[in-house]
Scaffold this motif. Structure first.
Motif, short mmCIF file in Angstrom:
data_model
loop_
_atom_site.label_atom_id
_atom_site.label_comp_id
_atom_site.label_asym_id
_atom_site.label_seq_id
_atom_site.Cartn_x
_atom_site.Cartn_y
_atom_site.Cartn_z
N VAL A 310 0.92 -1.22 -0.02
CA VAL A 310 -0.02 -0.18 -0.10
C VAL A 310 0.82 1.19 0.00
N VAL A 311 1.89 1.38 0.66
CA VAL A 311 2.76 2.43 1.06
C VAL A 311 3.62 2.61 -0.24
N GLY A 312 3.93 1.40 -0.95
CA GLY A 312 4.79 1.62 -2.20
C GLY A 312 3.93 2.16 -3.36
N LEU A 313 2.87 1.70 -3.36
CA LEU A 313 1.84 2.30 -4.54
C LEU A 313 1.69 3.63 -4.32
N SER A 314 1.55 3.95 -2.99
CA SER A 314 1.00 5.42 -2.77
C SER A 314 2.35 6.43 -2.54
#
Length: 325
Positions: A310-314
């Motif tokens: 999630v963090v990587g995509l964001s």
């Protein structure tokens, strides 16, 4: 290059960044996404409480009853105004319809399939949303973003598989739940599509209204067929049921749908949808803290992988402009 041209390009760049939640002012967008994940993550406690007292149809009916009543009160007291004048209502009907359709198919699918199968199929919603948004909205993602999406999805699936004691496959249930996943992905893409036409609350109001009408109609027809119409209010004799459906109806349906519509107004479909997987990780934590369920090593590992995805995509550095190939 003239100063005017530079100014125009700068404004376009800022607008594009703002659209994808990359400016400091859009911290509230990601704050809304995290809040959405927590609300949905804790909703399974309410579901567990309700299904021990009432049927899934009764639970859904009162869930949407409370959600719509809360939305109606907000409108009647003038807190939020709904303006549909000169707006294409068919698009609003489709957006709300696919969301309610997801709830209906999910309920039917769970009659045939297990919660493990549903968890696995619902984990792929971000991938479905990415494909549909790429086709209809021309939204694209980089290969690095795709890796993070797949990492998050794989972690959710792995969590359900490792937590299962008996993996059985029901073809009918799988088909229905897969259709439910498609409906949710389409609903999210539609929310993104109509973001410049409708406010998040307008979308949410018609989702709750549609669900309230359809599930009450189903309850009445079911009651007439089985002679149980007189027991419509029986679940309300249990205070635990009332409290649980209040949570499922207001925070977990009304507020979460509004948060999702808000998120989709400011970030790509796949980015907003991926936070649904984060809610799975939160549900594990909620189960441990609230219900005293056992915490296994794979829970921790998969939760970390989901958060990384999630963090990587964001991450702002991963962002691509809408429609960029």
């Amino acid at each position: 290059m003239s100063k005017k041209s530079i100014s125009i390009k700068t404004e376009k760049r800022k607008a594009a960044e703002g659209e994808q939640g990359q400016t400091p002012g859009n911290i509230k967008v990601y704050g809304s996404a995290v809040l959405f994940s927590f609300i949905v993550g804790f909703s399974f406690i309410g579901v567990k409480t309700c299904v021990s007292i009432a049927t899934p149809l009764e639970t859904l009916t009162y869930r949407f009853n409370f959600a719509f009543l809360a939305a109606l009160v907000v409108v009647l007291f003038g807190v939020v105004k709904i303006n549909l004048k000169e707006k294409p209502r068919i698009k609003l009907a489709l957006t709300a319809g696919f969301y309610v359709g997801f709830m209906i198919l999910q309920t039917i699918g769970l009659l045939f399939a297990t919660s493990i199968e549903s968890g696995i199929l619902f984990a792929i919603i971000p991938i479905l949303a990415k494909i549909i948004a790429g086709f209809f909205l021309k939204e694209s993602t980089s290969w690095k973003q795709n890796i993070f999406v797949c990492l998050s999805v794989a972690a959710v699936i792995l969590m359900f598989v490792l937590g299962s004691t008996d993996l059985t496959v029901n073809l009918i249930g799988l088909v229905i739940l897969f259709l439910a996943s498609i409906f949710m992905a389409i609903s999210n893409v539609m929310m993104r599509y109509v973001r410049k036409i409708y406010q998040p609350f307008e979308i949410t109001f018609f989702i709750t209204a549609g669900g309230c009408i359809l599930f009450n109609l189903a309850m009445i027809l079911f009651g007439l067929k089985n002679g149980t119409l007189g027991s419509y209010f029986d679940p309300l004799t249990h205070s635990d049921f009332i409290l649980a459906t209040l949570y499922l109806g207001i925070p977990s349906t009304l507020i979460s749908a509004m948060l999702m519509a808000y998120m989709l107004a400011h970030m790509e479909a796949v980015k907003a949808t991926i936070f649904g997987n984060l809610s799975t990780a939160i549900s594990i934590v909620a189960g441990v803290i609230v219900l005293g369920e056992p915490l296994e090593f794979y829970h921790i590992l998969c939760t970390v992988l989901i958060i990384i995805g999630v963090v990587g995509l964001s991450m702002p550095s991963m962002a691509k402009k809408e429609g960029e190939l």
